[in-house]
Structures are given as structure tokens and as C-alpha cells.
Motif scaffolding. Sequence first.
Motif, PDB file in Angstrom:
ATOM      1  N   GLN A 169     -26.809 -31.262 -11.704  1.00 21.95           N
ATOM      2  CA  GLN A 169     -26.430 -29.939 -12.234  1.00 21.95           C
ATOM      3  C   GLN A 169     -25.405 -29.230 -11.371  1.00 21.95           C
ATOM      4  O   GLN A 169     -25.240 -28.017 -11.463  1.00 21.95           O
ATOM      5  CB  GLN A 169     -27.679 -29.059 -12.365  1.00 21.95           C
ATOM      6  N   ARG A 170     -24.697 -29.971 -10.493  1.00 21.01           N
ATOM      7  CA  ARG A 170     -23.743 -29.308  -9.597  1.00 21.01           C
ATOM      8  C   ARG A 170     -22.675 -28.575 -10.395  1.00 21.01           C
ATOM      9  O   ARG A 170     -22.226 -29.054 -11.427  1.00 21.01           O
ATOM     10  CB  ARG A 170     -23.132 -30.325  -8.632  1.00 21.01           C
ATOM     11  N   TYR A 171     -22.322 -27.400  -9.915  1.00 19.04           N
ATOM     12  CA  TYR A 171     -21.337 -26.501 -10.537  1.00 19.04           C
ATOM     13  C   TYR A 171     -21.742 -26.029 -11.929  1.00 19.04           C
ATOM     14  O   TYR A 171     -20.927 -25.515 -12.674  1.00 19.04           O
ATOM     15  CB  TYR A 171     -19.931 -27.126 -10.548  1.00 19.04           C
ATOM     16  N   GLN A 172     -22.998 -26.242 -12.292  1.00 18.35           N
ATOM     17  CA  GLN A 172     -23.483 -25.637 -13.539  1.00 18.35           C
ATOM     18  C   GLN A 172     -24.286 -24.404 -13.155  1.00 18.35           C
ATOM     19  O   GLN A 172     -25.365 -24.522 -12.575  1.00 18.35           O
ATOM     20  CB  GLN A 172     -24.356 -26.618 -14.311  1.00 18.35           C
ATOM     21  N   LEU A 173     -23.716 -23.256 -13.464  1.00 23.64           N
ATOM     22  CA  LEU A 173     -24.393 -22.013 -13.059  1.00 23.64           C
ATOM     23  C   LEU A 173     -25.720 -21.886 -13.785  1.00 23.64           C
ATOM     24  O   LEU A 173     -25.786 -22.054 -14.998  1.00 23.64           O
ATOM     25  CB  LEU A 173     -23.513 -20.808 -13.383  1.00 23.64           C
ATOM     26  N   GLN A 174     -26.753 -21.612 -13.039  1.00 20.15           N
ATOM     27  CA  GLN A 174     -28.063 -21.322 -13.646  1.00 20.15           C
ATOM     28  C   GLN A 174     -28.032 -19.895 -14.208  1.00 20.15           C
ATOM     29  O   GLN A 174     -27.048 -19.180 -14.040  1.00 20.15           O
ATOM     30  CB  GLN A 174     -29.159 -21.445 -12.585  1.00 20.15           C
ATOM     31  N   ASP A 175     -29.114 -19.505 -14.855  1.00 24.46           N
ATOM     32  CA  ASP A 175     -29.166 -18.137 -15.399  1.00 24.46           C
ATOM     33  C   ASP A 175     -29.051 -17.109 -14.284  1.00 24.46           C
ATOM     34  O   ASP A 175     -29.549 -17.330 -13.187  1.00 24.46           O
ATOM     35  CB  ASP A 175     -30.499 -17.931 -16.129  1.00 24.46           C
ATOM     36  N   PHE A 176     -28.395 -16.007 -14.602  1.00 19.37           N
ATOM     37  CA  PHE A 176     -28.319 -14.889 -13.664  1.00 19.37           C
ATOM     38  C   PHE A 176     -29.391 -13.868 -14.037  1.00 19.37           C
ATOM     39  O   PHE A 176     -29.453 -13.433 -15.183  1.00 19.37           O
ATOM     40  CB  PHE A 176     -26.941 -14.202 -13.752  1.00 19.37           C
ATOM     41  N   GLY A 177     -30.209 -13.481 -13.091  1.00 13.88           N
ATOM     42  CA  GLY A 177     -31.134 -12.374 -13.332  1.00 13.88           C
ATOM     43  C   GLY A 177     -30.341 -11.079 -13.440  1.00 13.88           C
ATOM     44  O   GLY A 177     -29.230 -10.986 -12.907  1.00 13.88           O
ATOM     45  N   PRO A 178     -30.871 -10.063 -14.151  1.00 10.71           N
ATOM     46  CA  PRO A 178     -30.097  -8.829 -14.344  1.00 10.71           C
ATOM     47  C   PRO A 178     -30.216  -7.826 -13.187  1.00 10.71           C
ATOM     48  O   PRO A 178     -29.546  -6.811 -13.181  1.00 10.71           O
ATOM     49  CB  PRO A 178     -30.714  -8.239 -15.613  1.00 10.71           C
ATOM     50  N   GLY A 179     -31.040  -8.135 -12.192  1.00 11.88           N
ATOM     51  CA  GLY A 179     -31.322  -7.158 -11.126  1.00 11.88           C
ATOM     52  C   GLY A 179     -30.085  -6.642 -10.428  1.00 11.88           C
ATOM     53  O   GLY A 179     -29.947  -5.442 -10.189  1.00 11.88           O
ATOM     54  N   PHE A 180     -29.146  -7.554 -10.134  1.00 18.03           N
ATOM     55  CA  PHE A 180     -27.965  -7.139  -9.370  1.00 18.03           C
ATOM     56  C   PHE A 180     -27.104  -6.159 -10.163  1.00 18.03           C
ATOM     57  O   PHE A 180     -26.486  -5.262  -9.609  1.00 18.03           O
ATOM     58  CB  PHE A 180     -27.157  -8.375  -8.947  1.00 18.03           C
ATOM     59  N   LEU A 181     -27.102  -6.337 -11.493  1.00 14.45           N
ATOM     60  CA  LEU A 181     -26.269  -5.444 -12.297  1.00 14.45           C
ATOM     61  C   LEU A 181     -26.873  -4.050 -12.412  1.00 14.45           C
ATOM     62  O   LEU A 181     -26.170  -3.047 -12.351  1.00 14.45           O
ATOM     63  CB  LEU A 181     -26.057  -6.035 -13.690  1.00 14.45           C
ATOM     64  N   ARG A 182     -28.175  -3.987 -12.541  1.00 11.38           N
ATOM     65  CA  ARG A 182     -28.851  -2.679 -12.510  1.00 11.38           C
ATOM     66  C   ARG A 182     -28.514  -1.960 -11.216  1.00 11.38           C
ATOM     67  O   ARG A 182     -28.225  -0.774 -11.190  1.00 11.38           O
ATOM     68  CB  ARG A 182     -30.366  -2.864 -12.577  1.00 11.38           C
ATOM     69  N   LEU A 183     -28.580  -2.709 -10.132  1.00 11.51           N
ATOM     70  CA  LEU A 183     -28.303  -2.157  -8.820  1.00 11.51           C
ATOM     71  C   LEU A 183     -26.874  -1.613  -8.748  1.00 11.51           C
ATOM     72  O   LEU A 183     -26.625  -0.516  -8.234  1.00 11.51           O
ATOM     73  CB  LEU A 183     -28.491  -3.277  -7.807  1.00 11.51           C
ATOM     74  N   ALA A 184     -25.929  -2.390  -9.296  1.00 14.19           N
ATOM     75  CA  ALA A 184     -24.528  -1.971  -9.269  1.00 14.19           C
ATOM     76  C   ALA A 184     -24.339  -0.697 -10.085  1.00 14.19           C
ATOM     77  O   ALA A 184     -23.626   0.223  -9.670  1.00 14.19           O
ATOM     78  CB  ALA A 184     -23.644  -3.090  -9.804  1.00 14.19           C
ATOM     79  N   LEU A 185     -25.010  -0.620 -11.245  1.00 23.06           N
ATOM     80  CA  LEU A 185     -24.880   0.564 -12.098  1.00 23.06           C
ATOM     81  C   LEU A 185     -25.499   1.777 -11.426  1.00 23.06           C
ATOM     82  O   LEU A 185     -24.940   2.869 -11.412  1.00 23.06           O
ATOM     83  CB  LEU A 185     -25.549   0.316 -13.453  1.00 23.06           C
ATOM     84  N   GLU A 186     -26.672   1.550 -10.867  1.00 18.15           N
ATOM     85  CA  GLU A 186     -27.421   2.640 -10.255  1.00 18.15           C
ATOM     86  C   GLU A 186     -26.671   3.250  -9.073  1.00 18.15           C
ATOM     87  O   GLU A 186     -26.722   4.453  -8.844  1.00 18.15           O
ATOM     88  CB  GLU A 186     -28.756   2.066  -9.763  1.00 18.15           C
ATOM     89  N   THR A 187     -26.013   2.407  -8.301  1.00 17.21           N
ATOM     90  CA  THR A 187     -25.358   2.885  -7.085  1.00 17.21           C
ATOM     91  C   THR A 187     -23.843   2.977  -7.251  1.00 17.21           C
ATOM     92  O   THR A 187     -23.135   3.256  -6.282  1.00 17.21           O
ATOM     93  CB  THR A 187     -25.664   1.942  -5.908  1.00 17.21           C
ATOM     94  N   ASP A 188     -23.359   2.717  -8.485  1.00 15.10           N
ATOM     95  CA  ASP A 188     -21.928   2.753  -8.769  1.00 15.10           C
ATOM     96  C   ASP A 188     -21.156   1.870  -7.783  1.00 15.10           C
ATOM     97  O   ASP A 188     -20.199   2.318  -7.148  1.00 15.10           O
ATOM     98  CB  ASP A 188     -21.426   4.205  -8.725  1.00 15.10           C
ATOM     99  N   SER A 189     -21.607   0.637  -7.648  1.00 13.29           N
ATOM    100  CA  SER A 189     -20.958  -0.287  -6.710  1.00 13.29           C
ATOM    101  C   SER A 189     -20.123  -1.304  -7.472  1.00 13.29           C
ATOM    102  O   SER A 189     -20.570  -1.830  -8.485  1.00 13.29           O
ATOM    103  CB  SER A 189     -22.022  -1.055  -5.916  1.00 13.29           C
ATOM    104  N   PRO A 190     -18.921  -1.595  -6.992  1.00 12.52           N
ATOM    105  CA  PRO A 190     -18.149  -2.671  -7.618  1.00 12.52           C
ATOM    106  C   PRO A 190     -18.754  -4.035  -7.289  1.00 12.52           C
ATOM    107  O   PRO A 190     -19.401  -4.192  -6.250  1.00 12.52           O
ATOM    108  CB  PRO A 190     -16.761  -2.535  -6.992  1.00 12.52           C
ATOM    109  N   ILE A 191     -18.545  -4.976  -8.210  1.00 13.93           N
ATOM    110  CA  ILE A 191     -19.026  -6.343  -7.999  1.00 13.93           C
ATOM    111  C   ILE A 191     -17.826  -7.221  -7.720  1.00 13.93           C
ATOM    112  O   ILE A 191     -16.859  -7.231  -8.480  1.00 13.93           O
ATOM    113  CB  ILE A 191     -19.789  -6.846  -9.248  1.00 13.93           C
TER     114      ILE A 191
END
Lengths: 284, 319
Positions: A169-191
Motif C-alpha cells: 500500500q505504499r504511497y496510497q494515502l489511508q483515510d484522513f480523520g477529521p480532527g485536524f481540520l476541526r482544529l484548523a477551523l477552531e483556531t483559524d490556522s492555515p494548513i
Amino acid sequence: MKPASPLLERMREWTFALAGPGAQERLSRLTQKARNEYGVDPYGFDLDYAIGAIAPFLWLYKKYFRVQLHGMENVPRSGRFLLVGNHSGQLPLDAAMLGVACLMEMDPPRAVRALVEKWVPTLPFVSTYYARLGQVVGTPENCRRLLRADEALMVFPEGVRGLNKPWSQRYQLQDFGPGFLRLALETDSPIVPVGVVGAEEQAPNLFNLAFVARLLSMPAFPITPTGLPFPLPTRYHLWFGEPMRFGGSADDEDAVLAAKVEEVRGAVRGLLQRGLAERQGVFT
Amino acid sequence: MASGPQSEFPGMPAAVCITGIAGNLGKALAKLLHGETRLIGIDRRPFREAPRDVEHHQLDIRKNKVDEVFRRARPEALIHLGIMHDPRMPRAEAHSFNVIGTHKILETCVRHGVKKVVVLSSANVYGPRPDNSNFLPEETPLMAAATYSDIADLVEVDIYAQSFVWRHPEIETVILRPVHIVGPTVKNAPSNYLRLSRPITVMGFDPMVQLIHVEDVCRALALALRPGPRGVYNVVGPGEVPLSAALSELGRRPIPVPAPLLRPLLARAFRSRLVSFPPDELDHIQYLCAVDGSRAERDLGWRPARSLRETIRSVLVPG
């Protein structure tokens, strides 16, 4: 000021020697806002210790993985951000290489904190070592607090599913959990998306001894060609993408966030594809 | 005697009742407050060397006579320090004193129109855990009792006081959760530990610890008396320090022992009364239990007066 041990002093000299001229002066500009009279910040990050302790990783960075950077100018020189990338290689050396790149190749240097699994603080020596390097347990509370203080965090939304994924499965991205995006929205942080090319081949996971992993309460117990997760000397390429900013509420349902998460995942995938297309070979 | 405009503690009530006044913390608090307000002390122990203007009653807080004290002395505020924490005490007796005692003294306040109640809890109620955030806010679940049963009383007192906050909106109830209290005469587990010349540490673990000087705790208690604040407040001292740095500041030479060995050894030593350090408290020198004190800074105007170095060195008994 605490007296530095001779070993740490020699490690620091090794770091400066590997990093080349100007590194010492550059690192002196990394001021730790909240450093107390015992040389640590409130999270236990000890810059003097860290400069010595990263020497072996800097050696890996310069001599072993011969890391090449692409798009480093996309990493913000100041202010909060989330570095979001693919995770692989059985041992989290991709995180170490990203950390070394931001600390040693940026001017002014940036200390990007990695988030560690909740079982890390139960490990002797490792727990202390990570804490002195500025890493924290990835609780939402820790992340919010650090981002609000304009710090930079490194996140691998694939988690151990990415780190320990099998060779097929190399270079096949697994699912991304949504936690990091909530965090970015909450703290107005760029990704800042990043694609790490090279780590996926460093320690092919031929199969996972799940029962041994359970016995040792580890996330996985991979068997690799070297027998151990010790990495092969692949060449690393770090591809940094342009910062992404998202609007909307952090309290949106997962389904609403999913599109944004997918956008970030797509950006990382794009960087990986470009990196794979442009590289000459795995080891060269 | 109301406090003057130059006082460090504006809005000080005219009369304050302090339970547990004869303990180390109580004595320090009496010393700080006796010029600022009229003090009434309640403690089972005698209060020798009490300041002359302190009215002390040698009395168990569970006794009905406490009512009579309140009727005559008319305190406007209560500071409840009367929580016993002695690992050698019979469990049933300690539990009754802590839980029933708190219940009774708070109900007494309701009957006598006391306007302000300050209950001393501790940041230990969160419990040291490997998955703790680096700075726990007040809303964190109180998990200490999960591993360490001796602290169950304190958790119960804290939770009871929280329910008291909303059951009695006419009373401003404040719960303070200070970090590890240290000081020259303090004899709790953290102070005793820091006084060991060869303290045992858990090999490979070096958590960040938070300490607060006993006099700083007294100032926080005094600040909590001002009109306005209510609810739960963490109280932090002058910052965080790796345990190893605190020990080397004091010139200690730690003996690191691997955790799998240390726990059974300490349990045996504690049972045979060789040491007074309960084995479950090992978690405090292995894992994080640090708190976020920003709410107290904002609402109470809390700032520690002692520096980090002074606070660590305060365990050294002068002379």
C-alpha cells in the motif's frame, strides 16, 4: 543555568558541524518565549538539549537520507500553522526529518512540534526524550493551546494506519480523520500540506505480527527485510504545498467537513504524485 | 475592621471563619489575614502561638456546637481547609471527618447567612495520567480516585462543593485547586519527598511538576474572598519544572529504579512502615498532572509572589 553534560556539549558540536556555517547563529535566533530559569518551556521543551539530541537525526538527514526540499518557501515564517502530511516507514523518521528541515533549514528556524500517541508517555526514556524535544501528547486541548500561542504543529491524519501500512500500500494515502481540520477551523490556522517521498520505501513492512504487537501493547509489530524496522538509505524528498485556509464552523458534522478533509488529502496526494514522477530513483 | 484602600486584598469580608486553622496552611493563613479582618478559627487541634486577635474554638467541625460559634461570631465568609489527608489514618474516620464534616460546615453557612465560602481542594483531584493534556482546565474529569483511593475523599469533597455552588446561588462558593503545596514547615508528600537527600525516581521518567509556596496559597485564598468570583479555580505557582531540575536545584542525588521493580518494592516498604510514601502516589513522579491556571489569573487577579527557584528551595528548613 544548569551545567551542560560533556556528552550533550559534544552532541551540540556535532549538530553544528553537520549543519555547516551559520547554523549556531541561526539557532540562537530561535527564542523560546516562555523559557524559564531551568531552560525549559511550560511543555518541557529544552532547546539546548534538543540541539544536541537531534544530532543523529541531522546525520540521517544530511548523510543517510540526503533529504531534498521542494517548496520550503510555502512554510510560514511566523504564526501558527498545521503541517499535514503522509505517514509511513514503520519508524516515525518522516516526522523527524520534517522537524529537522524546519529547524535547520529555515531562517529564522521554526520548532514544529509533533504530536505523539497516548502510549508514548508510558515509555521510560522515550517519554522524557520526546518531551525535551518539545513533543506533546496529541490531545485536542494541547493542540488548541499551542496553536493559539502561534506555534506550529505536525499532524499525520493517517496515524499509525499510515505508519505501519504494508508494502503493497505504499504511497496510497489511508483515510484522513477529521480532527485536524476541526482544529484548523477552531483556531483559524492555515494548513500546509506536505508530501514525504522516500520514507514509504525505507522499511518495507512484509507482514505485521499482530499478536506480538498486542502482547507489547504496540500499535503494530512489522517484519521488514532487515528484520528490524531499521531503515534503508532511501533518498527523502519533502514537498511542501501552498498553505490552505478554510472557512466554516468547527462544529459542522463530519459529512460537511469531509469535503474539506478530502481537499487536503488531495493536496498531499498531488504533492506525492509530483514527487514520485520527478524523482530519479528510490536511492539516488 | 474593614481593610483599607492600600490593602492587597480589596473587598475583604469583616469576619472570616477558618476551619483547620491549626494546621500548617491554616497557621500561615491566620498570619496573613489577622490584620485584615476578624478571624474565627475552628479546629480539633489546639492553636498555640495564635495571633491575639484570632478567636479560636477547639472543636470538631461535625459537632453541633459549631452552630453556636456561628451564631455568636457572625462570620461573613468561610475558608474550609479542614480536610485531613493522612495515609496512616483509619479510612472510616478520615472519610467521616472529610465528607460529613464538609457537608455539615457548608450547611451551617446556609443557616447563618454566610455570603462567601472558599473550599480548598487540590489539583491532585485530576490525577496523574499518561494521557493527560499538559495543562488541564477546570472542566477535566476528576480521575484521581481511579488509581489512588486515598484521594477519593478529596474528590468527593470537591464534587460536593461543586453541587453546593449551584444549589445555593445566594452564596458565592469558590473551590480552589492549588498544585503541590510546599513550604518550610509543610509536611505533605511532595514537600517530604523533596527533602529526601536520596529520593527514588522512576527510571526514564521526568514529568513536569508544578509547585506553589504555602504563602502563595494563602494569598490565593485571600483573593478568593473578594466579592464576585464563584466556581472552580486551578491555582498554579510560578510555573513548571522537570522533576529532575527541581531535585538538582536542591542538590539531591536521585536513585532511579525501573517502574516494574519500584511499585512492588514500595508497596512492601509502605506496608511494613519503612516509608510514608503511599505506592499509588508514584504516579506523581512518573506522569503529568499539571493544570491550567489562567481562569484564576483572569477572575481573581491571581499572580504568585514567589519565584520558581524560591518556591523549590522553600522546602529547605532554615537552620
